[in-house]
Design a protein around this motif. Structure first.
Motif, PDB file in Angstrom:
ATOM      1  N   VAL A 138       0.832  -1.202   0.000  1.00  0.00           N
ATOM      2  CA  VAL A 138       0.000   0.000   0.000  1.00  0.00           C
ATOM      3  C   VAL A 138       0.867   1.253   0.000  1.00  0.00           C
ATOM      4  CG1 VAL A 138      -1.621   1.326   1.407  1.00  0.00           C
ATOM      5  CG2 VAL A 138      -2.024  -1.090   1.010  1.00  0.00           C
ATOM      6  N   ILE A 139       1.976   1.230   0.723  1.00  0.00           N
ATOM      7  CA  ILE A 139       2.873   2.390   0.729  1.00  0.00           C
ATOM      8  C   ILE A 139       3.470   2.614  -0.651  1.00  0.00           C
ATOM      9  CG2 ILE A 139       5.114   3.209   1.582  1.00  0.00           C
ATOM     10  CD1 ILE A 139       4.328   2.045   4.302  1.00  0.00           C
ATOM     11  N   GLN A 140       3.875   1.545  -1.311  1.00  0.00           N
ATOM     12  CA  GLN A 140       4.525   1.684  -2.609  1.00  0.00           C
ATOM     13  C   GLN A 140       3.544   2.058  -3.719  1.00  0.00           C
ATOM     14  OE1 GLN A 140       7.711   1.648  -3.426  1.00  0.00           O
ATOM     15  NE2 GLN A 140       7.355   1.839  -5.608  1.00  0.00           N
ATOM     16  N   PHE A 141       2.396   1.384  -3.782  1.00  0.00           N
ATOM     17  CA  PHE A 141       1.478   1.554  -4.906  1.00  0.00           C
ATOM     18  C   PHE A 141       0.236   2.372  -4.580  1.00  0.00           C
ATOM     19  CE2 PHE A 141       3.610  -2.541  -5.809  1.00  0.00           C
ATOM     20  CZ  PHE A 141       4.270  -2.149  -6.958  1.00  0.00           C
ATOM     21  N   GLY A 142       0.011   2.712  -3.329  1.00  0.00           N
ATOM     22  CA  GLY A 142      -1.181   3.466  -2.950  1.00  0.00           C
ATOM     23  C   GLY A 142      -2.368   2.544  -2.729  1.00  0.00           C
ATOM     24  N   TRP A 143      -3.460   3.147  -2.243  1.00  0.00           N
ATOM     25  CA  TRP A 143      -4.641   2.341  -1.920  1.00  0.00           C
ATOM     26  C   TRP A 143      -5.394   1.853  -3.157  1.00  0.00           C
ATOM     27  CZ3 TRP A 143      -5.671  -0.165   2.271  1.00  0.00           C
ATOM     28  CH2 TRP A 143      -5.127   0.263   3.473  1.00  0.00           C
ATOM     29  N   SER A 144      -5.138   2.447  -4.300  1.00  0.00           N
ATOM     30  CA  SER A 144      -5.875   2.024  -5.493  1.00  0.00           C
ATOM     31  C   SER A 144      -5.305   0.738  -6.080  1.00  0.00           C
ATOM     32  CB  SER A 144      -5.853   3.131  -6.539  1.00  0.00           C
ATOM     33  OG  SER A 144      -4.519   3.406  -6.917  1.00  0.00           O
ATOM     34  N   ILE A 145      -3.987   0.578  -6.091  1.00  0.00           N
ATOM     35  CA  ILE A 145      -3.353  -0.585  -6.713  1.00  0.00           C
ATOM     36  C   ILE A 145      -2.738  -1.513  -5.676  1.00  0.00           C
ATOM     37  CG2 ILE A 145      -1.536  -1.256  -8.353  1.00  0.00           C
ATOM     38  CD1 ILE A 145      -3.140   0.392 -10.003  1.00  0.00           C
ATOM     39  N   GLY A 146      -2.331  -0.986  -4.536  1.00  0.00           N
ATOM     40  CA  GLY A 146      -1.611  -1.765  -3.526  1.00  0.00           C
ATOM     41  C   GLY A 146      -2.305  -3.039  -3.070  1.00  0.00           C
ATOM     42  N   PRO A 147      -3.556  -2.975  -2.622  1.00  0.00           N
ATOM     43  CA  PRO A 147      -4.216  -4.219  -2.207  1.00  0.00           C
ATOM     44  C   PRO A 147      -4.384  -5.221  -3.348  1.00  0.00           C
ATOM     45  CG  PRO A 147      -5.353  -2.345  -1.280  1.00  0.00           C
ATOM     46  CD  PRO A 147      -4.351  -1.800  -2.242  1.00  0.00           C
ATOM     47  N   SER A 148      -4.617  -4.738  -4.551  1.00  0.00           N
ATOM     48  CA  SER A 148      -4.744  -5.660  -5.689  1.00  0.00           C
ATOM     49  C   SER A 148      -3.423  -6.357  -5.974  1.00  0.00           C
ATOM     50  CB  SER A 148      -5.187  -4.902  -6.934  1.00  0.00           C
ATOM     51  OG  SER A 148      -6.432  -4.307  -6.727  1.00  0.00           O
ATOM     52  N   ALA A 149      -2.336  -5.613  -5.923  1.00  0.00           N
ATOM     53  CA  ALA A 149      -1.015  -6.219  -6.123  1.00  0.00           C
ATOM     54  C   ALA A 149      -0.706  -7.205  -5.009  1.00  0.00           C
ATOM     55  CB  ALA A 149       0.059  -5.135  -6.175  1.00  0.00           C
ATOM     56  N   PHE A 150      -1.073  -6.862  -3.781  1.00  0.00           N
ATOM     57  CA  PHE A 150      -0.835  -7.755  -2.648  1.00  0.00           C
ATOM     58  C   PHE A 150      -1.616  -9.056  -2.796  1.00  0.00           C
ATOM     59  CE2 PHE A 150      -2.510  -9.201   1.465  1.00  0.00           C
ATOM     60  CZ  PHE A 150      -1.341  -9.691   2.011  1.00  0.00           C
ATOM     61  N   PHE A 151      -2.896  -8.969  -3.118  1.00  0.00           N
ATOM     62  CA  PHE A 151      -3.699 -10.185  -3.245  1.00  0.00           C
ATOM     63  C   PHE A 151      -3.295 -11.013  -4.461  1.00  0.00           C
ATOM     64  CE2 PHE A 151      -6.677  -7.914  -0.389  1.00  0.00           C
ATOM     65  CZ  PHE A 151      -6.651  -8.849   0.629  1.00  0.00           C
TER      66      PHE A 151
END
Length: 144
Positions: free
Chosen positions: A93-106
């Motif tokens: 979330v820190i690196q990609f922000g709330w828009s992309i971060g959770p999607s990248a994490f999942f």
């Protein structure tokens, strides 16, 4: 009607070409490299977390580790798995922000679960090796 001389047209054309070449050399390319390093480390840490979750279960522990692990050690494995998972989410979330971060994490979490499940299904004794290699590669990629 708008009249443009040939020298103005050439200047306008050269401005467009120079503008395109500067767009290719902007900071996005270096950010993309950092993002790729982060995605590799994120995937490696998710693999470590999911393998720790699988080692908490007695069935998987007997398949992968020859000696018996006591109950407090399994509690440490579960706690470390949750800690690594939450830290991976925070870093994403820190690196990609709330828009992309959770999607990248999942997405990384899904690939990590696939790797752990396929390893447990076909070559369970290699799970510890994959976990150790993933931890080392994840730390190295995070530091680069």
């Amino acid at each position: 009607m708008f009249y443009c001389s040939s020298s103005q047209a050439k200047a306008n054309r050269s401005f467009r070409v120079s503008n395109i070449s500067t767009r290719k050399n902007n900071s996005y390319t270096s950010h993309k490299t950092n993002g790729e390093n982060l995605m590799i480390s994120l995937l490696c840490f998710c693999i470590v977390a999911m393998s720790n979750f699988s080692l908490v279960l007695t069935k998987h522990r007997k398949e992968t580790i020859p000696q018996n692990i006591t109950l407090p050690n399994t509690a440490y494995l579960k706690a470390s798995a949750w800690l690594i998972t939450m830290l991976s989410l925070v870093v994403s979330v820190i690196q990609f922000g709330w828009s992309i971060g959770p999607s990248a994490f999942f997405g990384c979490l899904t690939i990590a679960v696939l790797v752990v499940v396929l390893t447990l299904t076909y070559q369970a004794r290699y799970l510890l090796h994959i976990t150790l290699i993933s931890a080392i590669v994840g730390v190295i990629e995070l530091l680069l």
